[in-house]
Every structure is written in C-alpha cells, then in structure tokens.
Write a protein that holds these residues in place. Structure first.
Motif, mmCIF file in Angstrom:
data_model
loop_
_atom_site.group_PDB
_atom_site.id
_atom_site.type_symbol
_atom_site.label_atom_id
_atom_site.label_comp_id
_atom_site.label_asym_id
_atom_site.label_seq_id
_atom_site.Cartn_x
_atom_site.Cartn_y
_atom_site.Cartn_z
ATOM 1 N N VAL A 177 10.910 3.982 -9.315
ATOM 2 C CA VAL A 177 9.433 3.350 -8.643
ATOM 3 C C VAL A 177 8.885 2.323 -9.409
ATOM 4 C CG1 VAL A 177 7.360 4.166 -7.785
ATOM 5 C CG2 VAL A 177 9.233 5.688 -7.754
ATOM 6 N N VAL A 178 8.970 1.211 -8.990
ATOM 7 C CA VAL A 178 8.374 -0.106 -9.637
ATOM 8 C C VAL A 178 7.094 -0.155 -8.974
ATOM 9 C CG1 VAL A 178 8.821 -2.735 -9.983
ATOM 10 C CG2 VAL A 178 10.731 -0.769 -9.660
ATOM 11 N N ARG A 179 5.924 -0.470 -9.839
ATOM 12 C CA ARG A 179 4.756 -0.678 -9.380
ATOM 13 C C ARG A 179 4.304 -1.924 -10.113
ATOM 14 N NH1 ARG A 179 1.092 2.689 -6.816
ATOM 15 N NH2 ARG A 179 1.902 4.622 -6.166
ATOM 16 N N VAL A 180 3.258 -2.719 -9.528
ATOM 17 C CA VAL A 180 2.685 -3.964 -10.226
ATOM 18 C C VAL A 180 1.301 -3.773 -9.976
ATOM 19 C CG1 VAL A 180 2.477 -6.403 -10.264
ATOM 20 C CG2 VAL A 180 4.712 -5.598 -9.975
ATOM 21 N N GLY A 181 0.629 -4.027 -11.023
ATOM 22 C CA GLY A 181 -0.814 -3.625 -10.894
ATOM 23 C C GLY A 181 -1.271 -2.143 -10.966
ATOM 24 N N THR A 182 -2.458 -1.955 -11.285
ATOM 25 C CA THR A 182 -2.876 -0.394 -11.531
ATOM 26 C C THR A 182 -3.468 0.109 -10.184
ATOM 27 O OG1 THR A 182 -4.914 -1.116 -12.133
ATOM 28 C CG2 THR A 182 -3.294 -0.515 -13.942
ATOM 29 N N GLU A 183 -3.870 -0.834 -9.453
ATOM 30 C CA GLU A 183 -4.636 -0.169 -8.332
ATOM 31 C C GLU A 183 -3.798 -0.040 -6.962
ATOM 32 O OE1 GLU A 183 -7.219 1.837 -6.821
ATOM 33 O OE2 GLU A 183 -8.448 0.913 -8.384
ATOM 34 N N SER A 184 -3.560 1.200 -6.805
ATOM 35 C CA SER A 184 -2.971 1.299 -5.433
ATOM 36 C C SER A 184 -3.880 1.126 -4.307
ATOM 37 C CB SER A 184 -2.134 2.585 -5.467
ATOM 38 O OG SER A 184 -2.322 3.309 -4.093
ATOM 39 N N ASP A 185 -3.472 0.520 -3.149
ATOM 40 C CA ASP A 185 -4.169 0.568 -2.015
ATOM 41 C C ASP A 185 -5.366 -0.548 -2.407
ATOM 42 O OD1 ASP A 185 -2.392 2.012 -0.960
ATOM 43 O OD2 ASP A 185 -3.667 3.650 -0.600
ATOM 44 N N THR A 244 0.769 -1.161 -0.082
ATOM 45 C CA THR A 244 -0.144 -0.167 -0.183
ATOM 46 C C THR A 244 1.092 1.239 -0.186
ATOM 47 O OG1 THR A 244 0.004 -0.365 2.219
ATOM 48 C CG2 THR A 244 -1.941 -0.864 1.072
ATOM 49 N N ALA A 245 0.467 2.371 -0.775
ATOM 50 C CA ALA A 245 1.158 3.486 -0.938
ATOM 51 C C ALA A 245 0.363 4.485 -0.726
ATOM 52 C CB ALA A 245 2.148 3.484 -2.206
ATOM 53 N N PRO A 246 -0.201 5.085 0.222
ATOM 54 C CA PRO A 246 -0.896 6.324 0.553
ATOM 55 C C PRO A 246 -0.063 7.524 -0.179
ATOM 56 C CG PRO A 246 -0.403 5.364 2.590
ATOM 57 C CD PRO A 246 0.107 4.405 1.796
ATOM 58 N N TYR A 272 -13.403 -8.751 12.979
ATOM 59 C CA TYR A 272 -14.395 -8.772 13.744
ATOM 60 C C TYR A 272 -14.698 -7.193 14.131
ATOM 61 C CZ TYR A 272 -16.623 -9.822 18.187
ATOM 62 O OH TYR A 272 -17.393 -9.977 19.446
ATOM 63 N N ASP A 273 -13.678 -6.529 14.378
ATOM 64 C CA ASP A 273 -13.613 -4.943 14.198
ATOM 65 C C ASP A 273 -13.307 -4.563 13.021
ATOM 66 O OD1 ASP A 273 -14.356 -5.005 17.052
ATOM 67 O OD2 ASP A 273 -12.231 -4.812 17.489
ATOM 68 N N ALA A 274 -13.887 -3.559 12.285
ATOM 69 C CA ALA A 274 -14.026 -2.949 11.350
ATOM 70 C C ALA A 274 -12.327 -2.476 11.151
ATOM 71 C CB ALA A 274 -14.743 -1.881 10.890
ATOM 72 N N PRO A 275 -11.604 -2.546 10.064
ATOM 73 C CA PRO A 275 -10.359 -1.838 10.088
ATOM 74 C C PRO A 275 -10.345 -0.498 10.094
ATOM 75 C CG PRO A 275 -10.864 -2.930 7.946
ATOM 76 C CD PRO A 275 -11.967 -3.292 9.090
ATOM 77 N N THR A 276 -9.267 0.085 10.731
ATOM 78 C CA THR A 276 -9.398 1.819 10.770
ATOM 79 C C THR A 276 -9.131 2.479 9.496
ATOM 80 O OG1 THR A 276 -7.528 1.456 11.911
ATOM 81 C CG2 THR A 276 -9.425 1.670 13.355
ATOM 82 N N SER A 277 -8.788 1.946 8.572
ATOM 83 C CA SER A 277 -7.902 2.229 7.318
ATOM 84 C C SER A 277 -8.165 1.352 6.281
ATOM 85 C CB SER A 277 -6.748 2.991 7.316
ATOM 86 O OG SER A 277 -5.726 1.951 7.419
ATOM 87 N N ALA A 278 -8.357 2.009 4.888
ATOM 88 C CA ALA A 278 -8.201 0.913 3.724
ATOM 89 C C ALA A 278 -6.932 0.254 3.781
ATOM 90 C CB ALA A 278 -8.244 2.160 2.360
ATOM 91 N N GLN A 279 -5.750 0.833 4.197
ATOM 92 C CA GLN A 279 -4.463 0.064 4.185
ATOM 93 C C GLN A 279 -4.676 -1.067 5.163
ATOM 94 O OE1 GLN A 279 -4.238 3.717 4.694
ATOM 95 N NE2 GLN A 279 -4.242 3.814 2.330
ATOM 96 N N ASP A 280 -5.332 -0.905 6.148
ATOM 97 C CA ASP A 280 -5.017 -2.126 7.156
ATOM 98 C C ASP A 280 -6.092 -3.190 6.478
ATOM 99 O OD1 ASP A 280 -3.365 -1.033 9.050
ATOM 100 O OD2 ASP A 280 -4.935 -0.254 10.265
ATOM 101 N N TYR A 281 -7.215 -2.711 5.707
ATOM 102 C CA TYR A 281 -8.194 -3.746 5.297
ATOM 103 C C TYR A 281 -7.393 -4.545 4.039
ATOM 104 C CZ TYR A 281 -11.994 -5.504 2.567
ATOM 105 O OH TYR A 281 -12.994 -6.518 2.024
ATOM 106 N N VAL A 282 -6.474 -3.732 3.362
ATOM 107 C CA VAL A 282 -5.872 -4.454 2.457
ATOM 108 C C VAL A 282 -4.805 -5.433 2.787
ATOM 109 C CG1 VAL A 282 -3.971 -3.960 0.506
ATOM 110 C CG2 VAL A 282 -5.896 -2.463 0.669
ATOM 111 N N HIS A 283 -4.083 -5.009 3.855
ATOM 112 C CA HIS A 283 -3.233 -5.841 4.452
ATOM 113 C C HIS A 283 -3.739 -7.045 5.362
ATOM 114 C CE1 HIS A 283 0.501 -3.818 3.416
ATOM 115 N NE2 HIS A 283 -0.256 -2.635 3.601
#
Ligand SMILES: Nc1ncnc2c1ncn2[C@@H]1O[C@H](COP(=O)(O)OP(=O)(O)OP(=O)(O)O)[C@@H](O)[C@H]1O
Length: 455
Positions: free
Chosen positions: A250-258, A231-233, A368-379
C-alpha cells in the motif's frame, strides 16, 4: 468583456511535451551516490511524504531518477524528452513496486502524477516484451478513458514503438494496452500481465453499479494488479486490500487521506436563502473576476448543468455542458474538445468531469451545487491548479445547502484552507440551522433579489 476574445489554446491537446515542471519532482540524486540501503530508502520516503505498508518482503526503494529503474532504455530516454524529467513521489515508489510484479494500492493527491505511476511500468512491460505481455486499464468515464489512451499513445510514440493502444471495440489483435470503462473492458479477450483500476474507489463503490464488471476484471488472472486513487475512504480500503495478493504494497503519498490540494485557494460563498440566489451570484463572481476562465462549473444533475450553461450563454458567455445524460458520447467528447481548445470558456458539468481529467491550465473550479461527499469535493478541487499552476475553487451554498457541507468544509479545513466559515464545519443539528438562518452568518449574505433570473 473577456467573452469577446477569440478562441485560446487553454489546454493544448496533450500531444505536446508538458510545458511546466513536474508536480513536486523527486530531488536529483548525485551520480556518485552510494547504493541505496533500507535506511536511506526510509529517509527518502520520509522526505517525500511516502509511506509504504508492505505485506511480505520489504518494498523496493523509491527511485530518484528514471535511470534507477532499469527501465527499457527507450523509455528512460523518452520520459524527459516528453516533459517528465524525473519521477514524482508517487511514481518514484509505486512504479518500482509494480515492476517487481507486486500488487499495489496507490493513494496520492490529485495532480500528483498517478497516471505515470502505472503507465511507466505498463510501457516497460509491453515494450520490453514486444507486446507479448499486456496491460488492461479500467477507468470510470469515457472522458478519462480517452485521456488515458491518448497519453499512452503519446508515450509509445515518443519511445518509437509501434505497439497498439486500443479502446472499444477491441478489433486490433495487436493491442498491447487496452483502456476502457470496466464493462467495456470485459470485451477485450486479453489476459493481462498488469491490470490497473484507475479511480479505484469509484470503481469499487458499491453504489456505482460497476462492481460486477470490476470483479470479472479482477478474475481475469492478471499477475499484477494496481488500484489507484486520490481518495481512499475506509470501506474502499478494506475492499481493495481484500482484492489484492498477500504480497501487496500500500503506497501512500501525503499524510492526509481524502484531503483536497492545499495549493488550490478554496472559498465558500454564501449566495442567499434559496437556490434562486445562485445564478445571479455566479454571474456576479464572473463579472468580478473571481471565476477566471477557463472555468469548470459543477452541478449535481444533467438538467441543472444544462440550465446553468444556458443562462451563462444567454448572458453572452461562452458556455457549454458536459454530463452523462446530456447527449450521446460524441457530444460529450465535442464539448470537452471545445473546452480544451479554448472555444468554450465555462464548462458546466456533472461529476462525470470530476475524476482524473487533466486540464493543466484550468484556473477555477466552481461547485454551483455543493458536492455530495468529501471525496467528490477533493476530486472537483483537484481539477484546478495542476502542474504547479495557481488555482481557485469556489463552493456556492445557500442556507439549505449549509448542513450538507459539513464533511466538505472539514476536508477543506484539514487541507489548511483558512477561509472555511467555522459554522460550516461545526457539528450543528439541522434544527439549529433552521433557527440560525438569519442575517450575516458569514458577513457576505446577499439580499434576495426580486424577479431573480433563476426561474
Ligand atoms: N514526472 C513528471 N514530470 C512532470 N510532469 C508530470 C510528471 N508526471 C505527471 N506529470 C504531469 O502532471 C499532471 C498530473 O498528472 P496526472 O494526471 O497523472 O495526475 P493524477 O495524480 O492522476 O491526478 P488525478 O487524481 O487528478 O487524476 C499531468 O499534466 C502530467 O502530464
């Protein structure tokens, strides 16, 4: 019920060759292929979803096979034998960049093989120089440090090398590769040729408390620096690029960050009006087979994780807890070992387990508890469905949680998850939520139970 079965070797311990194929390996190049031109490199990158922004000279072409890399022969020979037949896309592009001695910011999806993207160049560096050139790897948690050290030792062993991988305390003067959390890594007296910051967005997070140690590591004078993350906010990207040399790539794989991995089936499960609805809902999901073990369950605090694990254990399920504040490091290591070994079927953890842990057979992740950020969700989601296996990720939510889930729901949608209730992703003001806390929002609302056991 499944809990009566004996211990199963869900995960293996990482010492055996990987049993399943690579995460989307790079297609083989025929042996008669013509030399790589910049046009063919561009075509290959396009096909593999790789983008490279290179400051300064053009980036090296991506590899098709390990033999494209001019790696030490022992490594080229060991990689397929150890279960990595060909490079994955992130390895194909990031490894040659690092081997050129250029700094790199590497962003690729969870489970995409980012460890190999820096470990293969690190192995080459230390083996080819007989240990005189060294590597430091920083990671945010002890669990990830232990995993990375084990993986590095495994590969050095397969290469027939007796070079040493050290974790704190760094007492062995022969250490060629040191792995630790940032603060602990500062104890190493080594001046590295290669410095790696794994899960770099967490390490450079201004709220994470690690910045001072990370700055000191960056000042250690490594010739090459690799910052690696799924993830790269935006703020991280700015800090990362500023930390790297002007010749960086800067090397990226995939188009969708986060974005979470689309290969993991993601569901949002409404459990009821308030928090007390979650424990019975979780047990029902387990009973219905929606959370097949081995299952990693995330809670947002050590105390909550301990409570959820205790309830599952009371219900006769093999459950344990993994949280930074839940006991000494040895306890955490024991809990993870038991989960990897199949003794524990449900591991309830804080986000200490959301980053980097490779549990290849993990069937299901539950927030069980909702993640507090989109990054935490992704991980979190990225712990499931690795090595091409199917996986499921369930996010439990109550009426109270719903307004906080917007970023997460949007991230799931971007990954193609069709089952995200539209109201979760909508930009609805909090007041409207309170007014709309009525029946049947997602058609699955449960009746509140009297005497809920979530007291
Ligand atoms: N070239 C390869 N061929 C086959 N398997 C591979 C290859 N590279 C890595 N793997 C396997 O893929 C799995 C995921 O790799 P890794 O842990 O490096 O992913 P990651 O990108 O770091 O994920 P995360 O962001 O979740 O930490 C591991 O089990 C690893 O052994």
């Amino acid at each position: 019920m499944a809990a009566k079965l004996g211990a199963l070797d869900f995960f293996g311990d990482g010492d055996a060759p990987a049993p399943a194929p690579a995460p989307a390996p790079v297609p083989d190049r025929p042996p008669t292929a013509t030399p790589v031109t910049s046009e063919s490199a561009t075509r290959t990158r396009k096909r593999l979803g790789i983008t490279v922004e290179a400051a300064g000279a053009a980036p090296p072409p991506p590899w098709h096979n390990w033999s494209d890399g001019d790696l030490d022969a022992r490594i080229t020979e060991a990689l397929p034998r150890g279960g990595w037949p060909r490079p994955t896309p992130v390895q194909a592009q990031a490894a040659p960049v690092l081997l050129e001695g250029r700094d790199a910011l590497v962003v690729a999806p969870t489970g995409g093989g980012k460890t190999g993207a820096f470990l293969v160049p690190a192995l080459h560096l230390v083996i080819a120089s007989r240990g005189s050139r060294k590597t430091l790897v920083a990671a945010p948690t002890r669990e990830l440090v232990a995993q990375l050290a084990r993986e590095a030792r495994r590969w050095l062993g397969l290469c027939g090398s007796d070079l040493v991988v050290a974790t704190p305390p760094f007492t062995d003067s022969k250490a060629a590769l040191c792995v630790a959390t940032p603060q602990a890594l500062l104890q190493s007296k080594i001046t590295p040729s290669l410095l790696v910051l794994d899960e770099a967005d967490r390490l450079l997070d201004t709220e994470g408390g690690l910045l001072k140690a990370v700055d000191a590591l960056l000042a250690k004078g490594a010739t090459t620096r690799a910052l690696v993350s799924a993830t790269a906010p935006g703020p991280f990207m700015e800090a990362a690029v500023a930390a790297l040399a002007p010749t960086r790539c800067v090397v990226r794989v995939g188009t969708e960050s986060d974005g979470p991995r689309a290969t993991v089936a993601q569901r949002f499960v409404y459990t009821g009006d308030d928090d007390r609805s979650k424990a019975p809902a979780l047990r029902e999901l387990i009973r219905d087979g929606a959370c097949a073990p081995p299952c990693l369950i995330f809670a947002n605090s050590a105390a909550r994780a301990a409570r959820v694990a205790a309830r599952l254990a009371e219900a006769g399920l093999r459950a344990d807890v993994l949280a930074a504040a839940a006991g000494p490091p040895a306890e955490r290591a024991r809990a993870l070992r038991k989960f990897r070994g199949g003794e524990t079927w449900f591991l309830v953890a804080t986000d200490v387990a959301s980053r980097g842990l490779d549990l290849p057979a993990l069937a299901c992740v539950v927030s069980y508890d909702a993640p507090t950020s989109a990054q935490d969700y992704v991980h979190r989601v990225g712990r499931a469905g690795r090595r091409g296996r199917p996986g499921a990720a369930l996010t439990l939510y109550t009426s109270d949680d719903a307004p906080r889930l917007r970023a997460v729901a949007k991230a799931a949608r971007r990954a193609g998850c069709a089952d995200v209730p539209s109201f979760l992703a909508a930009d609805v003001p909090r007041r409207a939520w309170d007014a709309a806390a009525g029946e049947g929002r997602d058609g699955s609302r449960r009746k509140r139970r009297k005497g809920s056991d979530n007291k």
